[in-house]
Structures are given as C-alpha cells and as structure tokens.
Scaffold this motif. Structure first.
Motif, short mmCIF file in Angstrom:
data_model
loop_
_atom_site.label_atom_id
_atom_site.label_comp_id
_atom_site.label_asym_id
_atom_site.label_seq_id
_atom_site.Cartn_x
_atom_site.Cartn_y
_atom_site.Cartn_z
N ASP A 10 0.87 -1.18 0.00
CA ASP A 10 0.00 0.00 0.00
C ASP A 10 0.91 1.23 0.00
O ASP A 10 1.63 1.46 0.96
CB ASP A 10 -0.88 -0.03 1.25
CG ASP A 10 -1.66 1.27 1.45
OD1 ASP A 10 -1.59 2.16 0.58
OD2 ASP A 10 -2.33 1.37 2.50
N ASP A 51 -6.47 -0.75 -1.26
CA ASP A 51 -5.40 0.24 -1.51
C ASP A 51 -4.04 -0.41 -1.79
O ASP A 51 -3.02 0.29 -1.83
CB ASP A 51 -5.30 1.23 -0.34
CG ASP A 51 -5.08 0.53 0.99
OD1 ASP A 51 -4.75 -0.66 1.00
OD2 ASP A 51 -5.26 1.20 2.03
N ASP A 52 -4.02 -1.74 -1.98
CA ASP A 52 -2.74 -2.41 -2.20
C ASP A 52 -2.50 -2.70 -3.67
O ASP A 52 -3.34 -3.33 -4.33
CB ASP A 52 -2.70 -3.76 -1.45
CG ASP A 52 -3.07 -3.60 0.01
OD1 ASP A 52 -2.62 -2.61 0.61
OD2 ASP A 52 -3.79 -4.47 0.51
N ASP A 134 -7.13 -7.27 1.69
CA ASP A 134 -6.86 -5.93 2.22
C ASP A 134 -7.62 -5.75 3.53
O ASP A 134 -8.69 -6.32 3.72
CB ASP A 134 -7.31 -4.87 1.20
CG ASP A 134 -6.85 -3.47 1.59
OD1 ASP A 134 -5.81 -3.35 2.28
OD2 ASP A 134 -7.52 -2.49 1.21
N LYS A 135 -7.04 -4.96 4.44
CA LYS A 135 -7.63 -4.64 5.74
C LYS A 135 -7.69 -5.86 6.67
O LYS A 135 -8.63 -6.05 7.44
CB LYS A 135 -9.05 -4.04 5.61
CG LYS A 135 -9.15 -2.89 4.63
CD LYS A 135 -8.36 -1.66 5.05
CE LYS A 135 -8.54 -0.53 4.06
NZ LYS A 135 -7.44 -0.46 3.06
N ASP A 239 -1.98 -6.59 5.26
CA ASP A 239 -2.65 -7.05 4.04
C ASP A 239 -1.90 -8.11 3.23
O ASP A 239 -1.01 -7.77 2.44
CB ASP A 239 -2.94 -5.83 3.17
CG ASP A 239 -3.63 -4.72 3.95
OD1 ASP A 239 -4.31 -5.02 4.94
OD2 ASP A 239 -3.48 -3.57 3.55
MG MG Z 1 -4.11 -2.11 2.32
#
Ligand code: MG
Ligand code: MG
Length: 390
Positions: A10, A51-52, A134-135, A239
């Motif tokens: 990210d 967001d990665d 993610d997350k 992530d």
């Molecule tokens: Mg991320």
C-alpha cells in the motif's frame, strides 16, 4: 525453473484507504513493461485489492531474488511519487525501510513466491490462484488453508491417491521480529497441533505448504510479515498475498475457494483494530464499506512453459459469490452493533501496537489501589485495639 513472485504494498489511496489512483497504476505498469522488455521478467500482471498494489511477476531468478525484489521496491517508490504528487492518503506508507538490501521482506511490502520445475512430468499444466486481501493480516488465510489442506470435509480431493499422504505446513511465529521463527507440521496426523497454533491468527501464520506425495513440490506461499514487528508500532495493516498452485497433485480451484463461503471473522478493518468477516470481492475493488470491511480477491491464471501468463479469471468477481457478499455484510453489521465491546474489537495486546496504547497508558496512571481492601489488611485491622470510648 520458473518463479512466481507476487509482491504487494500500500503506497497511497484516494480519499483514505480506498484504492490506488490510475496514475499510480499507470506508472507501475510502465515499469513492469520495461522490465519485461529488458528481460528481467518473463511476464507480469498488475492488480489492486483495496489500496494495495500487487505485482505478479514470472521470471527465472528464483524465490527471494535480489534483482526482482529491488525492482519491485523501485516500482513502489515510483508509485509513491505519483501518490505524493496527487496528495493521496498514506503515500509510501508500506515502505518502512529507507531501501532494503535485495529483499522487500522485513521492509514493509508482502511477498509470496514459489519456484518450480516447469518441465516436471507431475505437472503437465500449471494453473494457479493468487489471493490478495486488504484490511486484514496474514492469519486471515489460517482458516481456509487449514480446512482445505487437512480436511476432506472441505476438500474431497484429499482422499485421492496423489494427495493421500497429505501436506507439510510451515508455520511462522509472526510476533518474532528479525529472523523467521518457524515450525513444520505434517497433516493429516498433526492437524490438531496445527489447529493449536493457527487458532491464533495474530501470532501464527501459514508461510508455506508442501506436497508429501511429491516432495519438493510447493503448493502454497503466503506473505507473513507483520508491519508492527518491523516498525514497532502500528503502520497500517499487513494485508497479505498468497499464491496457491492447483489441480492434479494439488487441490482444485473450486476446493481451494470453498472455505471462503464462510466469510470468516478476521482481525483488521478500521485502524486495524476490529474483528469483521472477510468478504470475497472482484479484483481491482475499492474498499468502501463501513469500518473498512476486510476484502479478499482471487484470480486464476494459467502459465505456459515459457512462463507467459494467460489472461486472468476473476474468481470472486463471479455472481456465485453474491450470496457470500451479502452474508459477510450482514455478519459485519451484526458484530458492529456491539461497538467496541468484547470480541468486536481486537485483544488489547494487539491494540498496544497502535496509538491506543497511549490512551490506555493515560488511564493506567489514574488507577489507585484502595487501602484496606485485601483480606490481610482487614484481618490486621480487627487485631488493632478499638479506640477508647469516653
Ligand atoms: Mg491495504
Ligand atoms: Mg492504506
């Protein structure tokens, strides 16, 4: 030998931790095309999950190759520059070291890599899956990997001759900073011992899985670095990315994805501080849910003997996962109804890596021990002579 490397980081999101910008994706794609033209890479695919950014690369330099890792790092640096120029949130957030010495592991980005002999007669074709989440942390894969590789309930293929001997798990202690601290456990006979460790997704993660029928054949690789063991404090979620080879001597894709219908609860989400269900989503999805519902994408590829990738199939993007998505959203809303209380948030040991520890420390200072509240103190008081009365 051929190597699959999936390296993920990210380095900035639009309007928060949502997704990278098209400018970041374009910059990364241009660098990957140059590396393919220069012969560093045979082929690549570029995706994002939340967001990665994920760089999937095929090459002949082996797992952990310095030139491939240095290249990936420089791609993330270029994407960071774009993110900074666009004023994006968290620009460069996963690039924790100044510059790694030939390996991104321990520097912020996550890497999953498998090297194999593409001419091996045991593998007449090379289908594989890439899971990008993610997350959430690397332990998000503990439940699906344990179920598929130890239990015929989820993977009937384990009863077939080519998988009957089972699989060797390499489990890593993710709380151990520095060198990898690992244990090898063989399924099926040690599946309970595996469960003893894997139940704690914050500490233990599945790093690798190997065939026991075909020694030397690695089926799965997962990024297992945790950012807090690198930085000593919360620097965003860890992530993870995983590569899993499929079919023939390994479980089929339809078996590998079956546990994800559970939408199991994982640690992560908003500020990396909560428990929420893992929702399967299309590749290149933004994170837009309340409390940053954790998401996982799954893409299927084939690979020819030269190491060229096929086009991709977006497994979790298919409509058959709509029901799981709805279930995940309902489970998420249910657990969030109890706010911060109990299992809705992570155990305090995990939160101590975040700014939460400052809030906790301030309250610790205000605690006082009440005099006369122990048994011993009360007994002592009874022995004292009563004050004389007038
Ligand atoms: Mg991320
Ligand atoms: Mg972010």
């Amino acid at each position: 030998m051929l190597t699959l490397s999936a390296i993920k980081a990210d380095v900035g999101g639009i309007g928060g931790h949502t997704q990278p910008s098209s400018g970041m994706m374009d910059a990364a794609r241009q660098r990957l095309e140059e590396a393919r033209d220069d012969g560093l890479l045979i082929d690549f695919d570029l995706t994002h999950t939340g967001d990665d950014l994920c760089l999937l690369m095929t090459h002949r330099h082996g797992s952990g190759a310095a030139q491939v890792h240095d290249f990936a790092w420089s791609v993330f640096e270029d994407a960071t520059s774009i993110a900074q120029g666009e004023g994006l949130y968290g620009a460069g957030q996963d690039l924790l070291a100044d510059a790694p010495s030939g390996n991104v592991r321990g520097a912020g980005p996550g890497a999953a890599e498998i090297t194999f002999d593409e001419t091996d007669p045991d593998r007449t074709a090379e289908p594989f899956l890439v899971f990008t989440a993610d997350k959430c942390g690397p332990g998000a894969f503990n439940f699906p990997f344990w179920t598929v590789f130890t239990s015929p309930l989820y993977c009937a293929g384990l009863m077939l001759p080519k998988m009957r001997k089972g699989f060797k798990f390499v489990v890593v202690d993710m709380e151990h900073a520095g060198a990898d601290r690992v244990i090898e456990l063989n399924a099926p006979e040690e599946h309970v011992e595996l469960a003893v460790l894997l139940r704690d997704e914050n500490r233990f993660g599945v790093k690798e899985i190997w065939s026991r029928n075909f020694p030397g054949q690695q089926v799965a690789s997962t990024s297992t670095d945790r950012l807090h063991t690198i930085a000593g404090e919360y620097k965003g979620k860890d992530d993870p990315v995983a590569i899993v080879r499929s079919q023939n001597i390994f479980p089929a894709p339809e078996e590998l994805v079956s546990p994800f219908t559970t939408a199991h609860y994982v640690a992560g989400d908003a500020r990396g501080s909560h428990h929420m269900p893992l929702m399967p989503v299309s590749i290149n999805s933004a994170v837009a849910g309340p409390y940053c519902l954790p998401i996982v994408a799954c893409v299927a590829y084939s690979l020819n003997e030269e190491g060229k990738l096929s086009e991709r199939v977006d497994i979790f993007g298919n409509q058959v996962w709509d029901n799981t998505r709805r279930k995940a959203q309902e489970k998420a809303e249910e657990i969030r109804k109890q706010g911060f209380v109990g299992p809705a948030m992570l155990p305090v040991q995990e939160l101590e890596y975040s700014a939460f520890r400052t809030s906790l420390a301030e309250l610790e200072d205000r605690f006082r021990v009440v005099k006369g509240s122990t048994e011993a103190e009360r007994a002592q008081k009874e022995k004292e002579p009563a004050p004389a009365s007038d």
